[in-house]
Design a protein around this motif. Structure first.
Motif, PDB file in Angstrom:
ATOM      1  N   SER A   3       0.830  -1.204   0.000  1.00 58.38           N
ATOM      2  CA  SER A   3       0.000   0.000   0.000  1.00 58.38           C
ATOM      3  C   SER A   3       0.866   1.256   0.000  1.00 58.38           C
ATOM      4  O   SER A   3       0.495   2.279  -0.586  1.00 58.38           O
ATOM      5  N   ILE A   4       2.034   1.184   0.625  1.00 55.22           N
ATOM      6  CA  ILE A   4       2.968   2.312   0.621  1.00 55.22           C
ATOM      7  C   ILE A   4       3.560   2.493  -0.775  1.00 55.22           C
ATOM      8  O   ILE A   4       3.709   3.627  -1.260  1.00 55.22           O
ATOM      9  N   TRP A   7       0.907   4.076  -2.860  1.00 56.91           N
ATOM     10  CA  TRP A   7       0.813   5.491  -2.462  1.00 56.91           C
ATOM     11  C   TRP A   7       1.916   6.306  -3.115  1.00 56.91           C
ATOM     12  O   TRP A   7       1.658   7.375  -3.691  1.00 56.91           O
ATOM     13  N   SER A  10       1.437   6.669  -6.940  1.00 55.42           N
ATOM     14  CA  SER A  10       0.376   7.625  -7.287  1.00 55.42           C
ATOM     15  C   SER A  10       0.887   9.058  -7.184  1.00 55.42           C
ATOM     16  O   SER A  10       0.528   9.916  -8.004  1.00 55.42           O
ATOM     17  N   ALA A 179       0.217   9.196   4.136  1.00 58.61           N
ATOM     18  CA  ALA A 179       0.487   7.781   3.875  1.00 58.61           C
ATOM     19  C   ALA A 179      -0.595   6.915   4.494  1.00 58.61           C
ATOM     20  O   ALA A 179      -1.112   7.220   5.579  1.00 58.61           O
ATOM     21  N   PRO A 180      -0.973   5.818   3.835  1.00 63.22           N
ATOM     22  CA  PRO A 180      -2.084   4.987   4.310  1.00 63.22           C
ATOM     23  C   PRO A 180      -1.781   4.160   5.552  1.00 63.22           C
ATOM     24  O   PRO A 180      -2.693   3.607   6.160  1.00 63.22           O
TER      25      PRO A 180
END
Length: 210
Positions: A3-4, A7, A10, A179-180
């Protein structure tokens, strides 16, 4: 960690959409560019989330913020261009002595870590590690400056008040979406899966290799 990486990619795509360069050695399809961006983000994450390295910021997402700064510097220095990333063609080295995505000024010599131009181009992680060391030294040398100017020893070779180059890189990094995951969650998800406090480091030495 995935997920990082997503992120980070993107953010990179927003800053520099892949597949748009008209420089001969930088031309690639958007699909190839996105795949390369994933590789770049993964290399930056290996450095920013290295448990043995202390991030340059504080807080629960300090490593994500450090990664964003690495990617911001790479954006300003190279725009993530394929030719610079892969060391292709004479335009890849900027003034002729700069290397890799962070355009580290190594010339025909080596960084303090002992890495040459070929080393930095062949291994993105080495490029980001050398850049991280320069950031840390710059922050240490310019610790009395406004926080936005603490990158000026990296960008200009000395600490400068109201340095537009430092402020542009710092500002872009600090304006990314959050950040998620927290650093603790990311570190816990990595192989070996145990988050631990970052090591305590001595104040950085003054000077840099760029």
């Amino acid at each position: 960690m995935e997920s990082i990486i997503a992120w980070a990619v993107s953010i990179m795509i927003t800053w520099a959409p892949p597949g748009t360069s008209h420089i001969k050695d930088a031309i690639e399809t958007p699909e190839d560019g996105r795949a390369r961006y994933h590789e770049i983000a993964r290399a930056a994450a290996k450095v920013a989330y290295d448990p043995e390295l202390k991030p340059v910021f504080g807080g629960p997402r300090a490593r994500a913020e450090t990664m964003a700064l690495l990617l911001s510097i790479a954006y300003f220095e190279s725009g993530y261009r394929r030719d610079v990333d892969l060391g292709l063609g004479k335009l890849a080295r900027g003034s002729g002595v700069d290397s890799c995505l962070l355009q580290i000024r190594v010339g025909a010599g080596k960084t303090r870590e002992g890495w040459s131009h070929d080393d930095l181009v062949a291994d993105r992680e080495k490029c980001f590690r050398a850049g991280f060391a320069l950031i840390r030294r710059s922050f240490g040398a310019c610790r009395k400056q406004d926080a936005r100017d603490r990158l000026s020893a990296y960008t200009r070779g000395r600490c400068i008040v109201n340095d537009k180059h430092s402020r542009a890189r710092m500002g872009r990094a600090q304006n990314v979406p959050r950040a998620p995951m927290t650093d603790e969650a990311v570190l816990a998800s990595m192989p070996g899966g145990k988050a631990k406090p970052p090591p305590q480091a001595a104040p950085p030495a003054v000077g840099n290799d760029s």
